[in-house]
Design an enzyme around this catalytic site. Structure first.
Site, PDB file in Angstrom:
ATOM      1  N   TYR A 153      -6.558   3.010   5.899  1.00  0.00           N
ATOM      2  CA  TYR A 153      -6.820   2.576   7.361  1.00  0.00           C
ATOM      3  C   TYR A 153      -7.770   1.484   7.396  1.00  0.00           C
ATOM      4  O   TYR A 153      -8.415   1.168   8.271  1.00  0.00           O
ATOM      5  CB  TYR A 153      -7.281   3.920   8.004  1.00  0.00           C
ATOM      6  N   HIS A 161      -6.104   3.196  -4.029  1.00  0.00           N
ATOM      7  CA  HIS A 161      -6.183   3.533  -2.522  1.00  0.00           C
ATOM      8  C   HIS A 161      -6.763   4.930  -2.154  1.00  0.00           C
ATOM      9  O   HIS A 161      -5.846   5.567  -1.555  1.00  0.00           O
ATOM     10  CB  HIS A 161      -4.892   3.135  -2.165  1.00  0.00           C
ATOM     11  N   HIS A 163      -5.156   9.522  -0.030  1.00  0.00           N
ATOM     12  CA  HIS A 163      -5.115   8.635   1.224  1.00  0.00           C
ATOM     13  C   HIS A 163      -6.216   9.263   2.486  1.00  0.00           C
ATOM     14  O   HIS A 163      -5.828   9.317   3.442  1.00  0.00           O
ATOM     15  CB  HIS A 163      -3.820   8.475   1.573  1.00  0.00           C
ATOM     16  N   HIS A 206       3.697  -2.121   3.302  1.00  0.00           N
ATOM     17  CA  HIS A 206       3.806  -0.852   2.567  1.00  0.00           C
ATOM     18  C   HIS A 206       5.117  -0.515   2.044  1.00  0.00           C
ATOM     19  O   HIS A 206       6.009  -0.554   2.531  1.00  0.00           O
ATOM     20  CB  HIS A 206       3.531   0.208   3.579  1.00  0.00           C
ATOM     21  N   ASP A 246       0.755  -1.213  -0.093  1.00  0.00           N
ATOM     22  CA  ASP A 246      -0.010   0.085   0.013  1.00  0.00           C
ATOM     23  C   ASP A 246       0.676   1.364   0.012  1.00  0.00           C
ATOM     24  O   ASP A 246       1.944   1.186   0.565  1.00  0.00           O
ATOM     25  CB  ASP A 246      -0.787   0.099   1.213  1.00  0.00           C
ATOM     26  N   ASP A 247       0.195   2.336  -0.373  1.00  0.00           N
ATOM     27  CA  ASP A 247       0.512   3.523  -0.454  1.00  0.00           C
ATOM     28  C   ASP A 247       1.657   4.348  -1.183  1.00  0.00           C
ATOM     29  O   ASP A 247       2.231   5.343  -1.181  1.00  0.00           O
ATOM     30  CB  ASP A 247       1.216   4.006   1.232  1.00  0.00           C
TER      31      ASP A 247
END
Ligand code: NI
Length: 523
Positions: free
Chosen positions: A437, A396, A400, A490, A345-346
């Site tokens: 989250y 995603h 965010h 991540h 992720d991210d």
């Protein structure tokens, strides 16, 4: 800054605020549909001149730093440019201070409506050979209220210094500038003139402290924008004043003129030609920062020929997602094999992803990457490499954002802008979506499905972002991995990348086949 009690949970948000302004008026045009019904508080705000932004950012030597805390719903992304350390440290420090303020404010406050969250994203405002300007937007949600803070930071590479708002004019013109700013603020509808501090006092203080947005209109007028609830009541939105070019021209400093050119005639190629890193290599050699900050190494090969600056986010709920390219491999039958999915992720983040791609290729495995749309816009080349290597790219959101407090319009913008960025970069529209989250409700789920995606959560949380320890990541995987599982990591952390080789090696030794989330969901 104190949160203001907006009655609506549908801000138009930093991601949706990129309409260039061509107006040069210091008075707001009132919106024709300014219904004061409480459900559209943001839409009812006056229309102020907006800070113009460049839609895509193919800067040479661009990386991003992230200040994040997944337990406290915090995710601030700041750009980091090779050779622009004064700019980088200014942006990091601003974000770090804001996050710490948020953490201390939300400590012990139990908010029942929705958990507080803080998300920050950025866009480029102007660029030339020596100048670059960055607009940072930070949105805080708490309960049903939200606040958005935006500021611009200008950097002069020739002088190797941040250009403060007052540096835009020569020092002997600052008195004149102050008079004109005060008069323009005094003239705003709703300005506080009697109390101390007055709106004009606050405006001048904000300008001196650099807590404003500064830019130039196409006509050369100097524009100064303020965050919500600073100089006017929050219902007034984000006020901005403009001072006519004819007045401002004699006051401008050399830096001010250079900034004006960078906004009115942006030229990213000129910057790239002057600032391309001499050696490109994705090595992590950045100085260590305080723990919650992801250091930003200085390498990037993202400065591809500039894409046409298209406005993203045409609603595309009806468009069918393409299937993930299978890179020549047959689909795995997870009803027969022990399947498990690695997810990252991210990102994208060039330096860490380059290493990650090598490791995954060496093991001949595919994974799923849940990308932040604004980072995809910043690093389309990295997103493309990941997709072209046969990995799945998922949505995603664009900034965010914590999705639960958002109204449907803001939700749609977060989802569609991210999908558009991903499709633009990779040619593939995402079929899976992971809410930041891991937070969602029925409205969020409905919106994800309306955008043609499936929600993808996880079963194994490695907490890699928190402990930053490859050995702990491996230990958690060993303990919690099970057939059909989805492992959360991540890819923006170097310590996560270090864990991937041992994790994949161990999973394969246990007879697991590593697949994408879509492979798993398709069963
Ligand atoms: Ni995330």
């Amino acid at each position: 800054m104190a949160l203001t009690g907006c009655s609506s949970g549908s801000p138009d948000g930093p991601a949706a605020s990129s309409a260039p302004s061509s107006g040069a008026s210091s008075a707001p045009a009132s919106s024709p549909s300014a219904a004061e019904d409480g459900a559209t508080a943001t839409e009812g705000s006056p229309e102020w001149p907006r800070t113009p932004t460049l839609d895509r950012m193919p800067f040479a030597g661009l990386d991003v730093g992230t200040i994040s805390d997944n337990h406290r719903a915090t995710h601030l992304v700041v750009p980091q440019l090779a050779g622009a350390e004064p700019l980088n440290s200014r942006l990091r420090d601003q974000a770090q201070r804001r996050a710490e303020q948020f953490w201390s404010d939300s400590e012990g406050s139990e908010v029942s409506v929705a958990p507080p969250s803080l998300s920050g994203s950025w866009q480029a405002v102007g660029v030339s050979r020596d100048i670059v300007g960055v607009l940072t937007s930070v949105t805080e949600f708490a309960g049903a209220g939200h606040s958005i803070e935006e500021r611009t930071t200008w950097f002069d590479a020739d002088a190797d210094t941040v250009v403060e708002p007052l540096d835009l004019v020569s020092s002997d013109s600052r008195g004149l500038l102050e008079q004109r700013v005060r008069a323009a603020v005094d003239a705003l509808p709703g300005a506080e003139r009697e109390m101390s501090p007055s709106s004009a006092d606050t405006a001048w203080e904000q300008l001196r402290d650099g807590d404003v947005r500064t830019w130039f209109t196409p006509e050369g007028d100097l524009a100064i924008g303020f965050s919500e609830h600073t100089i006017l009541a929050s219902s007034a939105g984000t006020p901005a004043i403009t001072l006519p070019a004819s007045d401002v021209e004699p006051w401008l400093s050399d830096a001010g003129r250079a900034v004006r050119t960078a906004v009115t005639r942006p030229d990213v190629e000129a910057w790239n030609a002057a600032h391309a890193p001499a050696t490109a290599g994705p090595t992590s050699s950045a100085p260590a920062l305080t723990p919650p900050v992801t250091p930003a190494p200085t390498s990037s090969s993202e400065a591809a020929p500039r894409a046409t600056p298209t406005a993203p986010s045409a609603p595309s709920a009806t468009k069918k997602p393409s299937s993930t390219p299978s890179a020549g491999r047959g689909r795995t039958d997870c009803s027969v094999k022990r399947c498990i999915a690695l997810t990252f992720d991210d990102g994208p983040k060039p330096a860490t992803d380059a290493r990650l791609l090598e490791i995954l290729a060496r093991h001949d495995v595919r994974a799923s990457f849940f990308m932040i749309g604004s980072s995809v816009d910043a690093f389309p080349g990295t997103a493309k490499k990941i997709s072209a290597a046969g990995h799945e790219v998922g949505n995603h959101t664009y900034t965010h954002a914590l999705l639960k407090p958002l109204g449907r319009a803001a939700l749609d913008a977060e989802l569609s802008k991210a999908s558009t960025a991903i499709e633009h970069a990779t040619g593939v529209r995402p079929a899976v979506m992971r809410p930041p989250y891991g937070a969602y409700n029925a409205t969020v789920t409905t919106a994800i499905e309306a955008h043609g995606m499936r929600k993808a959560m996880w079963t194994v949380d490695t907490l890699d972002w928190k402990h930053r320890d490859p050995a702990k990541t491996l230990a958690i995987v060993k303990k919690e991995a099970a057939p059909g599982g989805i492992i959360l990591m991540h890819d923006i952390h170097a310590t996560t990348i270090e864990a991937v080789d041992p994790v994949v090696t161990w999973l394969q030794s246990q007879g697991y086949t590593l697949v994408t989330v879509s492979d798993l969901q398709d069963g």
